[in-house]
Design a protein around this motif. Structure first.
Motif, PDB file in Angstrom:
ATOM      1  N   PHE A   1       0.810  -1.213   0.000  1.00 52.47           N
ATOM      2  CA  PHE A   1       0.000   0.000   0.000  1.00 52.47           C
ATOM      3  C   PHE A   1       0.846   1.266   0.000  1.00 52.47           C
TER       4      PHE A   1
ATOM      5  N   ASN B   1      -5.306   3.870  -1.098  1.00 55.60           N
ATOM      6  CA  ASN B   1      -4.051   3.488  -1.741  1.00 55.60           C
ATOM      7  C   ASN B   1      -3.664   4.591  -2.718  1.00 55.60           C
TER       8      ASN B   1
ATOM      9  N   ILE C   1      -0.734   2.678   6.771  1.00 53.83           N
ATOM     10  CA  ILE C   1      -1.821   2.381   5.835  1.00 53.83           C
ATOM     11  C   ILE C   1      -3.016   3.262   6.188  1.00 53.83           C
TER      12      ILE C   1
END
Length: 165
Positions: A13, A82, A45
């Protein structure tokens, strides 16, 4: 973890690339706390509520991929944000401190890569018209444009925190 309880590679990611279908990714929450619409899980993330997705859609921001996620104990919908861009933009002379891996560090595969970036500053001309991206070499950071920052503050989206770079 994936929907079958298997661990996934969290670094995927931060690479700035579109990922294939992975099903619904599950995040355990320990300890449980206040629900935020934008938070960063382990390995930097970003996990966001659907309100963030809707804001990006209204603004026409396309350099992101939203991957369905389930946050244990919290209703959603939730998504992994992302970022699909990584830009070589760190302005080393303007940073408070920059260290690179050296041969004597004993990690030959990392020689020349960033070891420390403190007080990061970027060269905004290299960022161009990007609304959101990760800086090359220090991809744990997530950089947003002033326009996106202001939109997130106007909503207001809970959990965001900004530091000028």
């Amino acid at each position: 973890m994936d929907e079958h309880g298997l661990k996934i590679d969290p670094w995927q990611f931060t690479e700035g690339r579109r990922l294939g279908p992975q099903g619904t990714i599950r995040f355990p929450v320990k300890p449980d706390g206040v629900e935020l619409e934008f938070t960063q899980g382990a390995f930097s993330i970003p996990v966001v509520h659907s309100r963030v997705v809707q804001l990006f859609e209204r603004m026409g921001i396309q350099d992101v991929q939203f991957i369905p996620a389930h946050v244990n104990g919290h209703s959603g919908p939730w998504f992994i944000l992302n970022s699909l861009r990584v830009i070589h933009c760190i302005d080393e002379p303007r940073c408070r401190e920059v260290q690179h891996f050296m041969p004597e560090d004993g990690q030959p595969e990392k020689v020349g890569q960033y070891r420390v970036v403190s007080g990061m500053r970027i060269n905004p001309t290299k960022a161009g018209d990007a609304h959101i991206f990760r800086p090359w070499g220090w991809t744990m950071a997530l950089i947003v444009s002033e326009d996106l920052k202001q939109a997130l503050e106007r909503e207001p989206i809970t959990g965001t925190r900004f530091t000028e770079v």
